[in-house]
Design a protein around this motif. Sequence first.
Motif, PDB file in Angstrom:
ATOM      1  N   GLY A 133      22.332  44.770  41.131  1.00 53.58           N
ATOM      2  CA  GLY A 133      22.275  43.792  40.037  1.00 53.58           C
ATOM      3  C   GLY A 133      22.575  44.444  38.694  1.00 53.58           C
ATOM      4  N   LYS A 134      21.903  45.572  38.465  1.00 54.15           N
ATOM      5  CA  LYS A 134      22.071  46.311  37.213  1.00 54.15           C
ATOM      6  C   LYS A 134      23.511  46.794  37.035  1.00 54.15           C
ATOM      7  CE  LYS A 134      20.266  50.426  36.944  1.00 54.15           C
ATOM      8  NZ  LYS A 134      19.258  51.455  37.274  1.00 54.15           N
ATOM      9  N   SER A 135      24.085  47.350  38.102  1.00 51.48           N
ATOM     10  CA  SER A 135      25.454  47.879  38.017  1.00 51.48           C
ATOM     11  C   SER A 135      26.470  46.761  37.791  1.00 51.48           C
ATOM     12  CB  SER A 135      25.821  48.628  39.305  1.00 51.48           C
ATOM     13  OG  SER A 135      24.957  49.714  39.497  1.00 51.48           O
ATOM     14  N   LEU A 136      26.293  45.650  38.496  1.00 50.51           N
ATOM     15  CA  LEU A 136      27.227  44.531  38.305  1.00 50.51           C
ATOM     16  C   LEU A 136      27.146  44.028  36.874  1.00 50.51           C
ATOM     17  CD1 LEU A 136      26.792  42.506  41.616  1.00 50.51           C
ATOM     18  CD2 LEU A 136      28.829  43.759  40.882  1.00 50.51           C
ATOM     19  N   SER A 148      35.212  41.890  41.447  1.00 50.54           N
ATOM     20  CA  SER A 148      35.738  40.971  42.460  1.00 50.54           C
ATOM     21  C   SER A 148      34.985  40.999  43.782  1.00 50.54           C
ATOM     22  CB  SER A 148      37.210  41.304  42.747  1.00 50.54           C
ATOM     23  OG  SER A 148      37.960  41.278  41.546  1.00 50.54           O
ATOM     24  N   GLY A 149      34.045  41.938  43.941  1.00 53.65           N
ATOM     25  CA  GLY A 149      33.325  41.980  45.205  1.00 53.65           C
ATOM     26  C   GLY A 149      32.611  43.293  45.427  1.00 53.65           C
ATOM     27  N   LEU A 150      32.248  43.513  46.692  1.00 53.61           N
ATOM     28  CA  LEU A 150      31.487  44.706  47.066  1.00 53.61           C
ATOM     29  C   LEU A 150      32.210  45.445  48.187  1.00 53.61           C
ATOM     30  CD1 LEU A 150      27.855  43.190  47.249  1.00 53.61           C
ATOM     31  CD2 LEU A 150      28.965  44.290  45.282  1.00 53.61           C
ATOM     32  N   MET A 151      31.994  46.762  48.220  1.00 58.82           N
ATOM     33  CA  MET A 151      32.557  47.600  49.284  1.00 58.82           C
ATOM     34  C   MET A 151      31.430  48.434  49.882  1.00 58.82           C
ATOM     35  SD  MET A 151      33.577  50.959  50.071  1.00 58.82           S
ATOM     36  CE  MET A 151      34.907  52.076  49.648  1.00 58.82           C
ATOM     37  N   GLY A 152      31.488  48.668  51.187  1.00 61.78           N
ATOM     38  CA  GLY A 152      30.475  49.513  51.804  1.00 61.78           C
ATOM     39  C   GLY A 152      30.959  50.100  53.118  1.00 61.78           C
ATOM     40  N   MET A 153      30.233  51.144  53.542  1.00 62.68           N
ATOM     41  CA  MET A 153      30.524  51.806  54.819  1.00 62.68           C
ATOM     42  C   MET A 153      29.234  51.910  55.619  1.00 62.68           C
ATOM     43  SD  MET A 153      33.033  55.020  54.146  1.00 62.68           S
ATOM     44  CE  MET A 153      32.891  55.281  52.395  1.00 62.68           C
ATOM     45  N   ALA A 154      29.314  51.541  56.883  1.00 65.93           N
ATOM     46  CA  ALA A 154      28.161  51.716  57.765  1.00 65.93           C
ATOM     47  C   ALA A 154      28.100  53.173  58.218  1.00 65.93           C
ATOM     48  CB  ALA A 154      28.294  50.789  58.968  1.00 65.93           C
ATOM     49  N   ALA A 155      26.958  53.584  58.753  1.00 65.31           N
ATOM     50  CA  ALA A 155      26.843  54.939  59.300  1.00 65.31           C
ATOM     51  C   ALA A 155      27.800  55.078  60.484  1.00 65.31           C
ATOM     52  CB  ALA A 155      25.411  55.208  59.731  1.00 65.31           C
ATOM     53  N   LYS A 156      28.216  56.319  60.766  1.00 65.64           N
ATOM     54  CA  LYS A 156      29.178  56.558  61.850  1.00 65.64           C
ATOM     55  C   LYS A 156      28.581  56.257  63.221  1.00 65.64           C
ATOM     56  CE  LYS A 156      33.044  59.390  60.646  1.00 65.64           C
ATOM     57  NZ  LYS A 156      32.749  59.883  59.275  1.00 65.64           N
ATOM     58  N   ARG A 171      26.041  40.379  48.304  1.00 63.09           N
ATOM     59  CA  ARG A 171      27.113  39.575  47.725  1.00 63.09           C
ATOM     60  C   ARG A 171      26.605  38.165  47.416  1.00 63.09           C
ATOM     61  NH1 ARG A 171      31.815  37.106  49.947  1.00 63.09           N
ATOM     62  NH2 ARG A 171      30.407  36.279  51.524  1.00 63.09           N
ATOM     63  N   ASP A 172      25.951  37.562  48.377  1.00 63.60           N
ATOM     64  CA  ASP A 172      25.471  36.186  48.169  1.00 63.60           C
ATOM     65  C   ASP A 172      24.445  36.140  47.042  1.00 63.60           C
ATOM     66  OD1 ASP A 172      27.116  35.518  50.238  1.00 63.60           O
ATOM     67  OD2 ASP A 172      25.514  35.362  51.744  1.00 63.60           O
ATOM     68  N   GLN A 173      23.601  37.149  46.994  1.00 57.16           N
ATOM     69  CA  GLN A 173      22.533  37.183  45.995  1.00 57.16           C
ATOM     70  C   GLN A 173      23.069  37.316  44.574  1.00 57.16           C
ATOM     71  OE1 GLN A 173      19.708  40.228  46.956  1.00 57.16           O
ATOM     72  NE2 GLN A 173      18.553  40.005  45.042  1.00 57.16           N
ATOM     73  N   TYR A 174      24.106  38.139  44.396  1.00 55.64           N
ATOM     74  CA  TYR A 174      24.574  38.450  43.037  1.00 55.64           C
ATOM     75  C   TYR A 174      25.887  37.767  42.674  1.00 55.64           C
ATOM     76  CZ  TYR A 174      20.856  41.860  42.957  1.00 55.64           C
ATOM     77  OH  TYR A 174      19.634  42.456  42.981  1.00 55.64           O
ATOM     78  N   HIS A 175      26.319  36.855  43.521  1.00 55.67           N
ATOM     79  CA  HIS A 175      27.559  36.116  43.278  1.00 55.67           C
ATOM     80  C   HIS A 175      27.434  35.311  41.985  1.00 55.67           C
ATOM     81  CE1 HIS A 175      31.376  34.713  44.484  1.00 55.67           C
ATOM     82  NE2 HIS A 175      31.146  34.459  45.745  1.00 55.67           N
ATOM     83  N   GLU A 176      28.335  35.556  41.059  1.00 59.76           N
ATOM     84  CA  GLU A 176      28.414  34.671  39.892  1.00 59.76           C
ATOM     85  C   GLU A 176      29.798  34.053  39.887  1.00 59.76           C
ATOM     86  OE1 GLU A 176      27.142  36.664  36.303  1.00 59.76           O
ATOM     87  OE2 GLU A 176      25.182  37.132  37.190  1.00 59.76           O
TER      88      GLU A 176
END
Length: 219
Positions: A133-136, A148-156, A171-176
């Motif tokens: 939230g703070k970073s966005l 425009s969105g979020l990026m992430g990587m799951a553990a291997k 994404r749903d929580q912080y969507h504006e």
Amino acid sequence: MTAGGELLSRWQSLRQELEADHVMLLATSKYSSDEAVATLVHAGQRDFAESRPQALRDRARMFPHCRWHMIGPLQKNKAKYVARHASMWHSVDIIEVAEAVASQLDNRELPILLQVNISGEKQKHGVSPHDVGKSLHALRQLSGLKVSGLMGMAAKVGDPTPAFQTLRQLRDQYHEGDLNTLSMGMSHDYLAAIREGATIVRLGTALFGRDYSDSMPAK
Ligand SMILES: *Cc1c(COP(=O)(O)O)cnc(C)c1O
């Protein structure tokens, strides 16, 4: 079949598979040859990703009609490469670096994704889910950058699904109205990512082959 032919047949079947779900295939070319990239460009692939800023610049110059996505860690002193050459920057996780890129954009808007550490591994890049939230909020103040969105990587190892669910929930929580892109899923886990709502999957090995140099067309 030649190596180039195998690359093309993998590309075609991945594209068909992903198009059915309206998911973008981001050809992650960081370990692949210029020849392999050229083969895909010729076939019609336009979105490619690099993880090193100079490599992004070099390939953007070599293939200027393509969209080059930055997916790797970035230091402030390399900000100009992303500011000049990236079509989308997926790996934003430090506000000062984002400011440096924003300040060097030449009259254009650059779409960015906030990278979130959803794997829980300390050494991984990305902001903690608690700081999203703070970073966005901070990124939305920077002119020139379009959140425009979020990026992430799951553990291997292990089940990737909970990590992808976390990213989607954030994404749903912080969507504006602006977080439409979910860049998640790599060669070994993209099917799980698509089930959880990925809009972009970043594929290296699954597209270019296990030993990326295998995908070079025979000389
Ligand atoms: C290299 C890389 C990928 C692609 O990895 P594969 O497992 O080869 O598909 C995806 N995302 C990021 C951030 C990468 O650095």
